[in-house]
Design an enzyme around this catalytic site. Structure first.
Site, mmCIF file in Angstrom:
data_model
loop_
_atom_site.group_PDB
_atom_site.id
_atom_site.type_symbol
_atom_site.label_atom_id
_atom_site.label_comp_id
_atom_site.label_asym_id
_atom_site.label_seq_id
_atom_site.Cartn_x
_atom_site.Cartn_y
_atom_site.Cartn_z
ATOM 1 N N SER A 1 0.810 -1.219 0.000
ATOM 2 C CA SER A 1 0.000 0.000 0.000
ATOM 3 C C SER A 1 0.842 1.268 0.000
ATOM 4 O O SER A 1 1.646 1.477 -0.892
ATOM 5 C CB SER A 1 -0.957 -0.042 1.184
ATOM 6 N N HIS A 2 0.676 2.081 1.047
ATOM 7 C CA HIS A 2 1.338 3.384 1.100
ATOM 8 C C HIS A 2 2.773 3.287 1.604
ATOM 9 O O HIS A 2 3.461 4.299 1.688
ATOM 10 C CB HIS A 2 0.542 4.301 2.019
ATOM 11 N N LYS B 1 -1.684 -9.399 -0.211
ATOM 12 C CA LYS B 1 -3.003 -9.418 0.413
ATOM 13 C C LYS B 1 -3.830 -10.459 -0.328
ATOM 14 O O LYS B 1 -3.754 -10.558 -1.549
ATOM 15 C CB LYS B 1 -3.717 -8.062 0.236
ATOM 16 N N ASP C 1 -2.617 6.442 -3.393
ATOM 17 C CA ASP C 1 -1.466 5.781 -2.775
ATOM 18 C C ASP C 1 -0.896 4.664 -3.642
ATOM 19 O O ASP C 1 -1.301 4.482 -4.792
ATOM 20 C CB ASP C 1 -1.841 5.253 -1.386
ATOM 21 N N ASP D 1 -1.214 1.440 -3.955
ATOM 22 C CA ASP D 1 -2.071 0.465 -4.614
ATOM 23 C C ASP D 1 -3.412 1.042 -5.063
ATOM 24 O O ASP D 1 -4.304 0.296 -5.468
ATOM 25 C CB ASP D 1 -2.296 -0.750 -3.706
ATOM 26 N N ASP E 1 -5.926 2.592 -3.491
ATOM 27 C CA ASP E 1 -7.184 2.548 -2.744
ATOM 28 C C ASP E 1 -7.420 3.795 -1.892
ATOM 29 O O ASP E 1 -8.526 4.018 -1.425
ATOM 30 C CB ASP E 1 -7.322 1.251 -1.913
ATOM 31 N N ARG E 2 -6.385 4.605 -1.685
ATOM 32 C CA ARG E 2 -6.572 5.822 -0.876
ATOM 33 C C ARG E 2 -6.700 7.046 -1.766
ATOM 34 O O ARG E 2 -6.276 7.031 -2.925
ATOM 35 C CB ARG E 2 -5.372 6.035 0.053
ATOM 36 N N LYS F 1 -11.601 0.109 -0.607
ATOM 37 C CA LYS F 1 -11.639 1.544 -0.777
ATOM 38 C C LYS F 1 -11.078 1.851 -2.155
ATOM 39 O O LYS F 1 -10.326 1.053 -2.709
ATOM 40 C CB LYS F 1 -10.869 2.258 0.329
HETATM 41 C C1 VG1 Z 1 -3.771 1.756 8.255
HETATM 42 C C2 VG1 Z 1 -4.942 2.694 8.363
HETATM 43 C C3 VG1 Z 1 -6.238 1.949 8.137
HETATM 44 C C4 VG1 Z 1 -6.175 1.237 6.773
HETATM 45 C C5 VG1 Z 1 -4.940 0.364 6.704
HETATM 46 C C6 VG1 Z 1 -4.761 -0.259 5.335
HETATM 47 O O1 VG1 Z 1 -3.857 0.756 9.239
HETATM 48 O O2 VG1 Z 1 -4.965 3.319 9.628
HETATM 49 O O3 VG1 Z 1 -7.315 2.842 8.201
HETATM 50 O O4 VG1 Z 1 -7.312 0.451 6.587
HETATM 51 O O5 VG1 Z 1 -3.778 1.135 6.975
HETATM 52 O O6 VG1 Z 1 -4.687 0.722 4.344
HETATM 53 P P1 VG1 Z 1 -3.031 0.832 10.620
HETATM 54 O O7 VG1 Z 1 -3.357 -0.449 11.328
HETATM 55 O O8 VG1 Z 1 -1.580 0.969 10.271
HETATM 56 O O9 VG1 Z 1 -3.530 2.035 11.340
HETATM 57 V V1 VG1 Z 1 -3.910 0.437 2.853
HETATM 58 O O10 VG1 Z 1 -4.085 1.750 1.914
HETATM 59 O O11 VG1 Z 1 -2.756 -0.520 3.330
HETATM 60 O O12 VG1 Z 1 -4.759 -0.831 2.086
HETATM 61 CO CO CO Z 2 -3.546 1.356 -0.002
#
Ligand code: VG1
Ligand code: CO
Length: 543
Positions: free
Chosen positions: A113-114, A126, A277, A279, A281-282, A376
């Site tokens: 992800s990010h 995932k 981001d 992937d 989704d954000r 998302k």
């Molecule tokens: C973080 C965010 C959460 C989000 C998750 C996955 O998790 O706070 O809201 O769903 O990342 O996002 P954490 O446990 O680090 O607070 V992503 O864009 O990885 O799919």
């Molecule tokens: Co993401």
């Protein structure tokens, strides 16, 4: 087809409850590491025989190699079909859509992800289930158990698939379809939004910058915004996915997307700024001179969704994660629909979406989405904003101000304390837990605690329970502080402190955010004894 069974042993470092595995890339590259997790996933879902899987990732380093490994293992585990994005590219929402559209049995999405990418950064896998959403807890628990019990994995000796070429080929007895990663997703977006109205908006001179942060949304945003919608060439910046995201941190917030936010606050700002981001989704939404918090964005999208064709008949309900501000609850109340509060993580929205209890969901961490997929969806949020802007013909700033005038403003900020020693972070959480029953009535920094608890969730659809989902401290006067530990970090612990203060209806909506949050922040620091326990109260990241 010559199936090889290779001996292996259990892998370390799984977090039960998380929808995938996120680790340093070099860890994933260790012999058998990826293979173990993939085999454990096949074992956890009851085998791969006769199944269809979607496979793709965000283009980060090791993406393509991991895809080749997964394809061979899927074939060896008896899968009949794999659908793979060209060049190995699939955004998380596009993968979710492909799973649903093809009635696949699940999908492997390769992304952290990010988190930054590269050989010295992060990688992740995932698994999404057949509804297109992140594996629910009962499935991740099975996968986790399988990672501990594993003794062997199955693969075949086959040539790599040419991921650059669209078309169908075989890996052993399994058919592999390499597909355009954008095509189906774009058609879905065209079916939901008024593309003619958005096209007219751009034709009238509306300007925009979309920062793809060298991550997966580049090809999607270029095709849709510049291609289908006629936005000026150059609207999409950093649009070519790079294996290391240009050494950036593909996290769309005012810290990591600072150049875009700076542009939006300048004299030469376009009408809309947006980013997504790693992937896809954000999303981040910034108007000219107006950053929109993700919690506000969720509320504003929900309040205006009926202006887009897909939501013309209204919303069934709105769900938000617990740390997300209450702004969307106020919208649900006004619309006369249900509001749901779930633990952090998109997987908790899945059941509510599957049974039609909610239409729109969101998280404070810049995730917004709807029932069109089970993830998302960054670009979806941008297109819904564009559709609303095309209909309302107002600036982003005016729409936000209108919203606050109607509902009041939820001042909001998140503080992240990264790479904290795990024992210290646990001590802080335990210290808060120990006080919960005594906190009501305590006065700190001029605020009185109204109530405090640790959030638990009872899924109204399947009755499953999730505990220890964050400590909430509610103050008189509409303030709230939430503490929880991140589940996605790959180094030490990350403490997240979520701060919120409601202005009240007809209250002062013109304060500086951090000024408005000062008392809640001070009270949270004192009650948690953060300074005493971790030696600092200044966060690494403020969003
Ligand atoms: C973080 C965010 C959460 C989000 C998750 C996955 O998790 O706070 O809201 O769903 O990342 O996002 P954490 O446990 O680090 O607070 V992503 O864009 O990885 O799919
Ligand atoms: Co993401």
């Amino acid at each position: 087809m010559n199936i090889e069974t290779r001996r292996t042993k259990a892998i370390a470092g799984q977090k039960p409850g998380t929808s995938g595995l996120r680790k340093k890339t070099r860890v994933f590259m260790e012999p058998n590491y990826l293979e173990n997790f993939v085999q454990a996933t096949f074992d956890g879902i009851g085998g791969g025989a006769g199944k269809i899987f979607v496979v793709g990732g965000d283009g980060r380093f090791f993406n393509k190699a991991a895809i080749q490994t997964i394809l061979k293992m899927a074939a060896a585990n008896g899968a009949t079909t794999a659908i793979v994005g060209q060049d190995g590219i699939l955004s998380t929402p596009a993968a979710s859509h492909l799973i649903r559209q093809n009635a696949a049995d699940g999908g492997f999405i390769l992304s952290a992800s990010h988190n930054p990418g590269g050989i010295d950064e992060d990688f992740g896998v995932k698994f999404n289930a057949e509804n297109g959403g992140p594996a629910p807890e009962k499935l991740t628990a099975k996968i986790y158990d399988a990672t501990l019990a594993i003794t062997e994995y199955k693969t075949i000796d086959a040539a790599d698939v040419d991921l650059n070429v669209i078309g169908s080929t075989q890996v052993g007895d399994m058919v592999v379809h390499v597909v355009d990663p954008v095509d189906s997703y774009q058609k879905l977006m065209e079916s939901m939004f008024d593309f003619n109205a958005i096209r007219a908006l751009f034709a009238d001179g509306f300007t925009m910058k979309f920062d793809a942060m060298h991550a997966v949304t580049g090809p999607y945003a270029t095709a849709i915004l510049e291609g289908a919608l006629g936005a000026k060439p150059g609207t999409v910046i950093n649009g070519i996915p790079l294996e290391d995201f240009g050494k950036g941190h593909p996290d769309p917030n005012p810290i990591w997307a600072k150049p875009l936010v700076d542009l939006m606050m300048s004299d030469v700002a376009p009408d809309l700024g947006a980013a997504s981001d790693g992937d896809g989704d954000r999303n981040m939404i910034v108007g000219r001179g107006a950053y929109v918090t993700p919690s506000d964005s969720l509320a504003i999208l929900a309040a205006n969704a009926h202006l887009a064709p897909a939501y013309r008949d209204g919303l069934a309900g709105i769900a938000r994660s617990m740390p997300t501000s209450a702004a969307s609850d106020r919208v649900a109340k006004k619309l006369g629909i249900d509001a749901f509060e779930t633990p952090t993580g998109w997987k908790f929205f899945g059941n509510l979406l599957d049974v039609g209890k909610v239409t729109i969901c969101g998280e404070e961490s810049a995730g917004t989405g709807s029932s069109h997929v089970r993830e998302k969806d960054g670009l979806w949020a941008v297109l819904l904003w564009l559709n609303i802007l095309a209909v309302r013909k107002q600036s982003v700033a005016d729409i936000v101000t209108d919203h606050w005038q109607a509902y009041g403003r939820d001042y909001y900020s998140r503080f992240d304390y990264e790479d904290v020693a795990t024992d210290k972070a646990n001590q802080l959480m335990d210290g808060l837990r120990a006080q919960l029953t005594d906190l009501a009535g305590r006065n700190e920094a001029g605020l009185t605690v109204k109530a405090a608890d640790e959030f638990s969730y009872l899924d109204p659809v399947d009755g499953s329970q999730s505990h220890n989902q964050g400590v909430r401290i509610m103050f008189d006067g509409g303030g709230r502080a939430v503490f929880r530990l991140s589940g996605t970090g790959t180094q030490g612990a990350t403490i997240r402190l979520y701060l919120e203060q409601f202005s009240g209806v007809n209250g002062d909506i013109s304060q500086d955010t951090q000024d408005a949050l000062k008392n809640v922040r001070d009270a949270a620091h004192i009650i948690s004894d953060m300074e005493g326990l971790i030696g600092r109260i200044t966060p690494d990241v403020v969003t």
